[in-house]
Design a protein around this motif. Structure first.
Motif, PDB file in Angstrom:
ATOM      1  N   LYS A 697       4.740   2.443   1.343  1.00 47.76           N
ATOM      2  CA  LYS A 697       4.048   2.147   2.875  1.00 47.76           C
ATOM      3  C   LYS A 697       4.425   0.744   2.999  1.00 47.76           C
ATOM      4  CE  LYS A 697       3.013   6.439   3.480  1.00 47.76           C
ATOM      5  NZ  LYS A 697       4.405   7.225   5.222  1.00 47.76           N
ATOM      6  N   GLY A 698       3.859  -0.110   2.101  1.00 47.10           N
ATOM      7  CA  GLY A 698       4.577  -1.615   2.416  1.00 47.10           C
ATOM      8  C   GLY A 698       5.861  -2.104   2.748  1.00 47.10           C
ATOM      9  N   ASP A 699       7.003  -1.106   1.953  1.00 47.15           N
ATOM     10  CA  ASP A 699       8.504  -0.645   1.803  1.00 47.15           C
ATOM     11  C   ASP A 699       8.469  -1.115   3.006  1.00 47.15           C
ATOM     12  OD1 ASP A 699       9.135  -2.380  -0.793  1.00 47.15           O
ATOM     13  OD2 ASP A 699       9.003   0.215  -1.864  1.00 47.15           O
ATOM     14  N   GLU A 700       8.503  -0.095   3.628  1.00 46.13           N
ATOM     15  CA  GLU A 700       8.121   0.833   5.024  1.00 46.13           C
ATOM     16  C   GLU A 700       7.851  -0.208   5.919  1.00 46.13           C
ATOM     17  OE1 GLU A 700       7.009   4.688   5.810  1.00 46.13           O
ATOM     18  OE2 GLU A 700       7.624   5.468   3.710  1.00 46.13           O
ATOM     19  N   ILE A 701       7.073  -0.959   6.246  1.00 48.56           N
ATOM     20  CA  ILE A 701       6.448  -1.480   7.052  1.00 48.56           C
ATOM     21  C   ILE A 701       7.248  -3.724   6.999  1.00 48.56           C
ATOM     22  CG2 ILE A 701       4.767  -4.021   7.923  1.00 48.56           C
ATOM     23  CD1 ILE A 701       2.475  -1.788   6.297  1.00 48.56           C
TER      24      ILE A 701
END
Length: 824
Positions: A697-701
């Protein structure tokens, strides 16, 4: 009441002036004693709990150390929230308290709770030093031209001599050493010889521990004397350790030197410091391994007094205590920034006062009147210094810079202008004293309420809490006290001074500037009234434009005022699994690139963390202090613009692959980390239980935020990516050979990681006595698998027979935050 007070001041003008002079003198003393800080301390009251558990993975540290400490801390009064970081071998729990708590009381309660925490055997937690995020006031390295003092000797000097003296300075709470090689006494065991003699690791450990102790035998009497009886058995050097008897076999003593090599060697390093100096002749002198010390000041202490004592101690160390050729060389001294800030404020205040005097003279048309009004500025400033000193509030660039001379002299201008106007009246037969009295009574209420309204406008600031309160309250107190001083001066002192300065009245002088401005003003007012709808429309449009500029994101905003610290703090983030060799290589390359700029006189880099665990990071994190020359000495290509210089540095650093670069300033970096809990100016936090999901999810953000205008130096703090070599004990196989799980763990812990068995005492110095296998028996997975244990039946069993080996992807750093309700 206002009329009676003003009347009393005129009737007793010499008493009033005498009191004003006393306040003036008191203010000068208070101003000299007033602590001046470059930045306001915006951090909340906090207590840091540090636990080091060498060799343990982040998940293990989180589960067995961090979580038990957090649970035990629940319920402490005034606890607002808890931040924690768990990484390889280190747990740091930051307990954040609300504004109503007392710092010393908070630390005492945390110590009480720590005694109730159940931790793994031989593990203890400790609270960190009592300093704030802006408490690192003095950074230095050790320089040696003495060939007898290499890096290891300098580190011993730093740990056992320099640190002791520096901590003796009032209000210095810690001197954290970083870099260099820590000495330890190492027993490098040959496992083949150990097993061939029928010894186990536990037996060797036990004999070494038992052979390093003194014993007391009470005393005997001899004549009139009492003589203490001692058995002295402490080891003093390598020779004593080598002669330690492990067992007797066939009448022959088996000693440590028969199965191991004993030497003084370097402790496993957690960090490294490098330094490069750009000399005036253009030559860069580079040293990739130096010893650094960081001095921390007690939270709430005065910077100036503390640094004065510290400078005296450093001079004493350099001149009288340290060996010849060894010197303390500071590279970041808070005193320089404080002096620069103070000079800037004094320069601006002086310019403002001179400008105000000139403007007052031009518009009042009287030198004496202008001087009386101008005295309001130093009186108000000194009165504010008295009040700040009494309330133990330090001054800073933000609070002093908020002083508006226009507000300060406003009441005095009105009072003085009305007095001059009355004294200029023709045909008035009253005495100058009567005219001054009438003029003062005429404007006393408007002056009082005008200043009182301005002070009232600052009242909402006093309701601010936490970070914003610590940032703006000192400014509000400073302005309110200064306005209160200006009110007293305008209402009481100005009429009294006017009665002395104008004993015969004032000769009328027609001011051509005021005549010109008044005429133009009449025309403009007449024009505006005749076109009142247009005037109101322009006013409404201007207000709408101002609101758009303020809240539409056109101008932007900053949480903290920008202060150019005269230096740059650069951070390079590598892959989470980066080891010490690769981290040091990248740091060396980046240091040389940064120091190659002629605008940079020196660069000090750090990779990893200090030995005391006060910084939660690893070898994946490299940081650089980049000192800067005055902008006047920069090359014209940068136009004295710091952003252009940073862009040029970033362009060169980007040539190093696999590194994410970020640029800040030393104090700003510490403050931002204290406020947000992460190493960055602006952060988005994502909470959850699954590390893999969090990272995805961090990569998506990050991908989404890359499209946001104005976002630079964007990166993701990786929580995964630390490979672990797991030796999982096969309990069935271990039981078959009669070997306990603890025996296998001891082999991994001691033979591979190294275990501090005891300490060697040399005067005041203490060094660990560590036992490990020789490097060729523990440097690879295959070598570790070949480590043999001795079973109860005398059979020699390898770890490969007792364990299942696998490589897993673990967490590099686990960060958590838990919010608590505040109780009184």
């Amino acid at each position: 009441m206002i009329r009676s007070i003003v009347g009393f001041a005129l009737n007793n003008r010499f008493i009033v002036l005498g009191i004003a002079l006393l306040l003036f003198a008191w203010g000068i003393v208070s101003f000299k004693q007033l602590p001046v800080e470059a930045y306001p301390d915006v951090a909340n009251t906090w207590v840091q709990v540090i636990t080091q558990w060498p060799g343990r993975a982040a998940e293990e540290v989180e589960q067995q150390v961090t979580v038990p400490i957090e649970i035990q801390m629940n319920g402490i009064p005034h606890l607002a929230h808890v931040r924690s970081a768990s990484l390889d071998g280190l747990s740091v729990v930051n307990l954040i308290f609300d504004d109503s708590s007392d710092n010393d009381w908070d630390r005492q309660k945390v110590l009480e709770r720590l005694t109730m925490v159940t931790l793994p055997p031989n593990l203890s937690a400790q609270i960190g030093p009592d300093f704030s995020p802006i408490g690192s006031v003095y950074w230095y390295t050790l320089k040696s031209t003495n060939p007898s003092y290499d890096v290891m000797e300098l580190k011993s000097l730093q740990d056992w001599v320099i640190s002791k003296y520096i901590k003796s300075v009032p209000d210095i709470v810690d001197d954290s050493s970083f870099g260099g090689i820590t000495r330890e006494y190492q027993i490098r065991v040959d496992p083949d010889k150990m097993v061939s003699y029928g010894l186990s690791l536990a037996q060797v450990e036990q004999q070494l521990t038992n052979s390093n102790a003194n014993a007391g035998g009470s005393f005997i009497e001899q004549g009139a004397q009492q003589i203490n009886v001692r058995a002295v058995g402490l080891v003093r050097d390598v020779g004593d350790i080598e002669k330690t008897v492990l067992k007797t076999q066939n009448g022959t003593a088996l000693r440590v030197k028969d199965i191991a090599t004993v030497t003084q060697g370097p402790k496993i390093r957690l960090g490294q410091i490098g330094k490069a100096v750009h000399r005036e002749d253009g030559v860069v002198v580079d040293d990739n391994d130096v010893v650094e010390g960081v001095v921390f000041m007690r939270k709430g202490a005065g910077t100036a007094a503390t640094l004065d004592g510290l400078h005296a101690m450093v001079q004493r160390l350099n001149d009288h205590i340290l060996p010849p050729g060894v010197k303390i060389v500071p590279y970041l001294d808070r005193d320089d920034l404080v002096h620069y800030t103070t000079h800037t404020v004094e320069h601006n205040l002086t310019e403002g006062m001179v400008l105000v005097v000139i403007i007052l003279f031009i518009f009042l048309g009287n030198v004496r009147a202008a001087i009386i009004v101008a005295i309001t500025i130093p009186f108000a400033l000194l009165f504010a210094s008295i009040c700040l000193d009494l309330r133990h509030i330090s001054a800073n660039l933000l609070s002093l810079g908020a002083l508006d001379f226009g507000m300060v002299v406003d009441g005095a201008v009105v009072m003085m202008e009305n007095i001059v106007r009355h004294l200029n009246r023709e045909g008035d037969q009253r005495t100058p004293m009567e005219q001054i009295r009438e003029a003062a009574h005429e404007v006393q209420r408007p002056v009082f309420y005008a200043i009182a309204i301005i002070i009232t406008a600052y009242l909402p600031i006093f309701t601010l809490q936490q970070v914003e309160g610590k940032l703006f309250k000192p400014m509000a107190w400073t302005v309110a006290f200064a306005l209160l001083g200006a009110l007293i001066f305008s209402m009481l002192v100005v009429p009294a001074l006017a009665s002395i300065f104008f004993p015969s009245g004032v000769k009328e002088w027609k001011n051509p500037i005021m005549t010109f401005l008044t005429a133009r003003y009449r025309k403009l007012v007449t024009w505006a009234i005749h076109r009142r709808f247009l005037t109101v429309g322009v006013g409404v449009g201007s207000f709408a434009l101002a609101m758009y500029l303020a809240f539409g994101g056109v101008i932007g905003s900053e949480f903290l005022p920008h202060l150019d610290e005269g230096a740059i703090w650069v951070r390079g983030t590598l892959a989470p699994s980066t080891g010490p060799t690769e981290g040091a290589r990248v740091a060396d390359q980046a240091r040389q690139i940064l120091c190659s700029f002629p605008e940079v006189p020196q660069v000090v880099d750090q990779v990893g963390r200090p030995d005391d665990g006060t910084d939660t990071t690893g070898f994946f994190n490299t940081e650089y202090f980049v000192d800067l020359l005055p902008k006047e000495k920069w090359r014209p290509v940068f136009h004295q613009n710091k952003d252009e210089l940073i862009a040029a540095m970033n362009h060169e650093l980007e040539k190093i692959p696999g590194v994410i670069w970020n640029f800040s300033q030393p104090i700003s970096d510490n403050l931002e980390e204290a406020v947000s809990g992460v190493k960055g100016a602006l952060a988005v936090k994502l909470y959850g239980d699954d590390l893999k999901t969090l990272e995805a999810k961090g990569d998506e953000i990050v991908a989404t935020m890359r499209n946001v205008k104005g976002v630079e130096d964007l990166g993701l703090f990786r929580v995964l990516g630390q490979p672990n070599l797991d030796f999982e004990v096969d309990r069935d196989q271990a039981a078959r050979f009669g070997i306990n799980v603890s025996d296998v763990q001891d082999a991994i812990n001691t033979a591979v990681g190294g275990n501090a068995l005891t300490q060697v005492l040399i005067g005041e110095q203490r060094y660990d006595l560590v036992m490990r296998y020789q490097s060729q028996y523990r440097d690879t997975k295959e070598a570790i698998q070949r480590i043999r244990l001795l079973s109860p039946t005398g059979e020699r069993v390898s770890l490969a027979q007792l364990t299942k080996v696998r490589v897993s992807d673990g967490g590099s750093e686990i960060i958590a935050k838990r919010t608590h309700g505040t109780s009184p």
